[in-house]
Design a protein around this motif. Structure first.
Motif, PDB file in Angstrom:
ATOM      1  N   ILE A 124       0.830  -1.210   0.000  1.00 40.17           N
ATOM      2  CA  ILE A 124       0.000   0.000   0.000  1.00 40.17           C
ATOM      3  C   ILE A 124       0.858   1.251   0.000  1.00 40.17           C
ATOM      4  O   ILE A 124       0.544   2.247  -0.683  1.00 40.17           O
ATOM      5  CB  ILE A 124      -0.955  -0.002   1.212  1.00 40.17           C
ATOM      6  N   LEU A 125       1.976   1.236   0.735  1.00 38.79           N
ATOM      7  CA  LEU A 125       2.857   2.401   0.775  1.00 38.79           C
ATOM      8  C   LEU A 125       3.464   2.664  -0.602  1.00 38.79           C
ATOM      9  O   LEU A 125       3.484   3.817  -1.076  1.00 38.79           O
ATOM     10  CB  LEU A 125       3.953   2.188   1.812  1.00 38.79           C
ATOM     11  N   VAL A 126       3.954   1.620  -1.267  1.00 38.11           N
ATOM     12  CA  VAL A 126       4.520   1.789  -2.605  1.00 38.11           C
ATOM     13  C   VAL A 126       3.446   2.231  -3.594  1.00 38.11           C
ATOM     14  O   VAL A 126       3.661   3.142  -4.414  1.00 38.11           O
ATOM     15  CB  VAL A 126       5.181   0.478  -3.067  1.00 38.11           C
ATOM     16  N   ASP A 127       2.281   1.622  -3.533  1.00 41.46           N
ATOM     17  CA  ASP A 127       1.193   1.981  -4.439  1.00 41.46           C
ATOM     18  C   ASP A 127       0.767   3.427  -4.237  1.00 41.46           C
ATOM     19  O   ASP A 127       0.556   4.173  -5.208  1.00 41.46           O
ATOM     20  CB  ASP A 127       0.013   1.035  -4.210  1.00 41.46           C
ATOM     21  N   SER A 128       0.629   3.841  -2.981  1.00 42.33           N
ATOM     22  CA  SER A 128       0.226   5.223  -2.693  1.00 42.33           C
ATOM     23  C   SER A 128       1.282   6.222  -3.145  1.00 42.33           C
ATOM     24  O   SER A 128       0.955   7.299  -3.674  1.00 42.33           O
ATOM     25  CB  SER A 128      -0.050   5.392  -1.197  1.00 42.33           C
TER      26      SER A 128
ATOM     27  N   LEU B 219      -2.105  22.076  -2.211  1.00 42.84           N
ATOM     28  CA  LEU B 219      -2.051  20.628  -2.085  1.00 42.84           C
ATOM     29  C   LEU B 219      -0.635  20.112  -1.869  1.00 42.84           C
ATOM     30  O   LEU B 219      -0.449  18.996  -1.363  1.00 42.84           O
ATOM     31  CB  LEU B 219      -2.649  19.965  -3.335  1.00 42.84           C
ATOM     32  N   LEU B 220       0.366  20.889  -2.264  1.00 43.69           N
ATOM     33  CA  LEU B 220       1.748  20.436  -2.082  1.00 43.69           C
ATOM     34  C   LEU B 220       2.112  20.225  -0.609  1.00 43.69           C
ATOM     35  O   LEU B 220       2.629  19.164  -0.245  1.00 43.69           O
ATOM     36  CB  LEU B 220       2.709  21.421  -2.742  1.00 43.69           C
ATOM     37  N   PRO B 221       1.839  21.198   0.276  1.00 44.33           N
ATOM     38  CA  PRO B 221       2.132  20.920   1.694  1.00 44.33           C
ATOM     39  C   PRO B 221       1.239  19.827   2.278  1.00 44.33           C
ATOM     40  O   PRO B 221       1.669  19.084   3.162  1.00 44.33           O
ATOM     41  CB  PRO B 221       1.884  22.271   2.382  1.00 44.33           C
ATOM     42  N   VAL B 222       0.005  19.735   1.778  1.00 41.83           N
ATOM     43  CA  VAL B 222      -0.874  18.665   2.258  1.00 41.83           C
ATOM     44  C   VAL B 222      -0.310  17.307   1.879  1.00 41.83           C
ATOM     45  O   VAL B 222      -0.256  16.379   2.694  1.00 41.83           O
ATOM     46  CB  VAL B 222      -2.301  18.847   1.690  1.00 41.83           C
ATOM     47  N   LEU B 223       0.119  17.169   0.624  1.00 38.97           N
ATOM     48  CA  LEU B 223       0.698  15.903   0.177  1.00 38.97           C
ATOM     49  C   LEU B 223       2.012  15.620   0.881  1.00 38.97           C
ATOM     50  O   LEU B 223       2.329  14.457   1.183  1.00 38.97           O
ATOM     51  CB  LEU B 223       0.900  15.941  -1.340  1.00 38.97           C
ATOM     52  N   SER B 224       2.777  16.671   1.170  1.00 41.65           N
ATOM     53  CA  SER B 224       4.044  16.484   1.879  1.00 41.65           C
ATOM     54  C   SER B 224       3.825  15.929   3.286  1.00 41.65           C
ATOM     55  O   SER B 224       4.686  15.215   3.820  1.00 41.65           O
ATOM     56  CB  SER B 224       4.806  17.810   1.967  1.00 41.65           C
ATOM     57  N   ALA B 225       2.681  16.246   3.869  1.00 38.48           N
ATOM     58  CA  ALA B 225       2.377  15.743   5.211  1.00 38.48           C
ATOM     59  C   ALA B 225       1.785  14.345   5.188  1.00 38.48           C
ATOM     60  O   ALA B 225       1.650  13.712   6.247  1.00 38.48           O
ATOM     61  CB  ALA B 225       1.402  16.696   5.914  1.00 38.48           C
ATOM     62  N   ALA B 226       1.431  13.841   3.989  1.00 33.23           N
ATOM     63  CA  ALA B 226       0.767  12.533   3.908  1.00 33.23           C
ATOM     64  C   ALA B 226       1.701  11.400   4.329  1.00 33.23           C
ATOM     65  O   ALA B 226       1.313  10.509   5.081  1.00 33.23           O
ATOM     66  CB  ALA B 226       0.247  12.306   2.485  1.00 33.23           C
ATOM     67  N   LEU B 227       2.958  11.431   3.848  1.00 29.50           N
ATOM     68  CA  LEU B 227       3.900  10.362   4.193  1.00 29.50           C
ATOM     69  C   LEU B 227       4.223  10.335   5.684  1.00 29.50           C
ATOM     70  O   LEU B 227       4.156   9.268   6.308  1.00 29.50           O
ATOM     71  CB  LEU B 227       5.181  10.499   3.370  1.00 29.50           C
ATOM     72  N   PRO B 228       4.565  11.490   6.320  1.00 28.12           N
ATOM     73  CA  PRO B 228       4.747  11.455   7.781  1.00 28.12           C
ATOM     74  C   PRO B 228       3.495  10.984   8.524  1.00 28.12           C
ATOM     75  O   PRO B 228       3.606  10.295   9.540  1.00 28.12           O
ATOM     76  CB  PRO B 228       5.091  12.905   8.135  1.00 28.12           C
ATOM     77  N   CYS B 229       2.329  11.359   8.007  1.00 26.00           N
ATOM     78  CA  CYS B 229       1.084  10.914   8.637  1.00 26.00           C
ATOM     79  C   CYS B 229       0.964   9.392   8.575  1.00 26.00           C
ATOM     80  O   CYS B 229       0.604   8.743   9.561  1.00 26.00           O
ATOM     81  CB  CYS B 229      -0.103  11.583   7.945  1.00 26.00           C
ATOM     82  N   TYR B 230       1.282   8.819   7.409  1.00 24.37           N
ATOM     83  CA  TYR B 230       1.204   7.357   7.253  1.00 24.37           C
ATOM     84  C   TYR B 230       2.227   6.664   8.154  1.00 24.37           C
ATOM     85  O   TYR B 230       1.921   5.660   8.810  1.00 24.37           O
ATOM     86  CB  TYR B 230       1.440   6.984   5.793  1.00 24.37           C
ATOM     87  N   LEU B 231       3.441   7.208   8.202  1.00 22.65           N
ATOM     88  CA  LEU B 231       4.472   6.614   9.053  1.00 22.65           C
ATOM     89  C   LEU B 231       4.097   6.739  10.527  1.00 22.65           C
ATOM     90  O   LEU B 231       4.383   5.836  11.325  1.00 22.65           O
ATOM     91  CB  LEU B 231       5.821   7.285   8.779  1.00 22.65           C
ATOM     92  N   LEU B 232       3.462   7.857  10.902  1.00 17.98           N
ATOM     93  CA  LEU B 232       2.996   8.010  12.280  1.00 17.98           C
ATOM     94  C   LEU B 232       1.938   6.957  12.599  1.00 17.98           C
ATOM     95  O   LEU B 232       1.927   6.379  13.692  1.00 17.98           O
ATOM     96  CB  LEU B 232       2.427   9.415  12.489  1.00 17.98           C
ATOM     97  N   GLY B 233       1.028   6.701  11.636  1.00 13.31           N
ATOM     98  CA  GLY B 233       0.034   5.654  11.838  1.00 13.31           C
ATOM     99  C   GLY B 233       0.671   4.296  12.027  1.00 13.31           C
ATOM    100  O   GLY B 233       0.255   3.513  12.897  1.00 13.31           O
ATOM    101  N   LEU B 234       1.697   3.993  11.231  1.00  9.17           N
ATOM    102  CA  LEU B 234       2.410   2.720  11.404  1.00  9.17           C
ATOM    103  C   LEU B 234       3.088   2.649  12.768  1.00  9.17           C
ATOM    104  O   LEU B 234       3.099   1.595  13.419  1.00  9.17           O
ATOM    105  CB  LEU B 234       3.451   2.550  10.295  1.00  9.17           C
ATOM    106  N   GLY B 235       3.650   3.782  13.209  1.00  6.77           N
ATOM    107  CA  GLY B 235       4.279   3.813  14.525  1.00  6.77           C
ATOM    108  C   GLY B 235       3.283   3.554  15.645  1.00  6.77           C
ATOM    109  O   GLY B 235       3.575   2.811  16.595  1.00  6.77           O
ATOM    110  N   LEU B 236       2.102   4.161  15.551  1.00  5.12           N
ATOM    111  CA  LEU B 236       1.064   3.921  16.556  1.00  5.12           C
ATOM    112  C   LEU B 236       0.573   2.482  16.503  1.00  5.12           C
ATOM    113  O   LEU B 236       0.252   1.888  17.541  1.00  5.12           O
ATOM    114  CB  LEU B 236      -0.098   4.890  16.343  1.00  5.12           C
ATOM    115  N   ARG B 237       0.523   1.922  15.301  1.00  7.17           N
ATOM    116  CA  ARG B 237       0.101   0.521  15.181  1.00  7.17           C
ATOM    117  C   ARG B 237       1.113  -0.402  15.853  1.00  7.17           C
ATOM    118  O   ARG B 237       0.739  -1.359  16.545  1.00  7.17           O
ATOM    119  CB  ARG B 237      -0.053   0.156  13.704  1.00  7.17           C
ATOM    120  N   VAL B 238       2.401  -0.139  15.630  1.00  5.68           N
ATOM    121  CA  VAL B 238       3.440  -0.934  16.299  1.00  5.68           C
ATOM    122  C   VAL B 238       3.337  -0.771  17.808  1.00  5.68           C
ATOM    123  O   VAL B 238       3.463  -1.746  18.569  1.00  5.68           O
ATOM    124  CB  VAL B 238       4.836  -0.513  15.793  1.00  5.68           C
TER     125      VAL B 238
END
Length: 361
Positions: free
Chosen positions: A250-254, A274-293
């Motif tokens: 999913i990360l590679v696809d996104s 949208l550029l700053p919004v998209l720039s925050a998407a990857l840290p947001c996803y990584l933060l979600g993975l961190g909370l999941r761990v």
């Protein structure tokens, strides 16, 4: 004034409702006779054909719940209420990812396409994101109800579970909407390809949720839609490697969808925000993975055991998490019990097959 978008929205609604009603009908047919509603079978069929099956289930659950809360309810009625609530939780999850999440993506695309939004649309988007995460939390809490009392989900665990789902789902929906902004027909190709891959992956894991092979294919098709947006465990055993494969995919696809948008967008100021919004998407996803761990490392029932594994009440002594004792096994929602077994690595007797209704007797 946009008949194309209206037709697409109604099509998503119709397909999602039909799938949910089909699941509801199949589950009713397989339920124990004592727990089936006291209405003619033809009337039940008509209600589901009219897309009122889920509404009927909610009314029935309210009736039983009122009796449990305010009348002198017996233990069987309390188990009946739990049985109904488990199915409603599962159907709500199906409805969320078959109807609400695609419509949320479409709404976000429409707003980006027109480059204007009303306050009600903004509030609707925020509420929809929260509802998607809430449905996952409600489903998880429903599974937790099959465990011993000491494994009930705490407030802190609930917040972590809610947040990591929210942080993982938001970037996924955002990049799909951005990709559709430039290539709307590309999404019509991207979704079926990813869905087929997820369907094959689910099939290879050997799910055993429904009572026959035909309905099982419907269940796998619905799960494949959920996996397009969010993680959903469907198989027994350790999920670490499956989870790594899924989130890596999913990360590679996104990221490919996001890069495609960056490559194809016109250099204008129209969507510069949208550029700053998209720039925050990857840290947001990584933060979600961190909370999941964090959740699975310290807050998951498998990590909260004291003095080793508890015995499974239903099996009489295998290693694994403890199941609640049910005096009447036929009043247990075996569909959700099977999912709880896959989620929490619960032990079960050899060759035990979780079914509802006559097949379980």
């Amino acid at each position: 004034g946009q008949p194309g978008w209206a037709a697409l929205s109604l099509s998503l609604l119709a397909a999602a409702s039909a799938a949910a009603q089909a699941c509801s009908w199949l589950w009713l047919r397989s339920d124990p006779p004592a727990l089936r509603p006291a209405v003619p079978l033809a009337l039940l069929a008509a209600l589901h054909l009219l897309q009122l099956g889920f509404f009927f289930r909610c009314l029935r659950a309210l009736k039983v719940g009122w009796k449990v809360c305010w009348a002198k309810a017996e233990d069987d009625e309390q188990r009946h209420m739990a049985f109904l609530s488990h199915d409603i939780s599962m159907l709500r999850l199906f409805e969320t990812f078959l109807e609400n999440t695609p419509q949320l993506t479409l709404l976000l695309y429409v707003i980006l396409r027109t480059n204007k939004a009303e306050l009600s649309q903004g509030l609707g988007i925020v509420t929809a994101f929260l509802c998607v995460s809430w449905s996952l939390l409600d489903y998880h809490q429903s599974l937790r109800s099959f465990l011993q009392d000491k494994y009930e989900l705490s407030l802190g665990s609930s917040i972590i579970y809610f947040l990591w789902n929210l942080f993982l789902i938001c970037p996924r929906i955002l990049v799909v909407a951005l990709f559709a902004l430039l290539w709307p027909y590309g999404v019509a190709l991207h979704f079926p390809l990813v869905w087929v891959a997820m369907f094959l992956w689910v099939s290879l894991q050997g799910t055993d949720f429904m009572e026959s092979s035909g309905p099982e294919q419907l269940y796998r098709a619905v799960v494949a839609v959920i996996l397009y947006f969010s993680w959903f465990n469907v198989a027994q055993g350790r999920t670490l490697y499956r989870s790594i494969i899924y989130h890596g995919f999913i990360l590679v696809d996104s990221m490919l969808l996001a890069l495609a948008w960056l490559w194809g967008r016109a250099p204008s100021e129209e969507h510069s925000y949208l550029l700053p919004v998209l720039s925050a998407a990857l840290p947001c996803y990584l933060l979600g993975l961190g909370l999941r761990v964090t959740y699975y490392k310290w807050l998951h029932p498998n990590m909260q055991q004291e003095g080793g594994y508890d015995e499974v009440d239903a099996s009489g002594g295998s290693d694994g998490l403890g199941l609640r004792s049910f005096l009447e096994p036929d009043l247990v929602n075996r569909r959700m019990q099977w999912l709880a077994q896959t989620q929490f690595l619960l032990s079960q007797p050899a060759q035990q097959h979780f079914l509802n209704g006559a097949a379980a007797v």
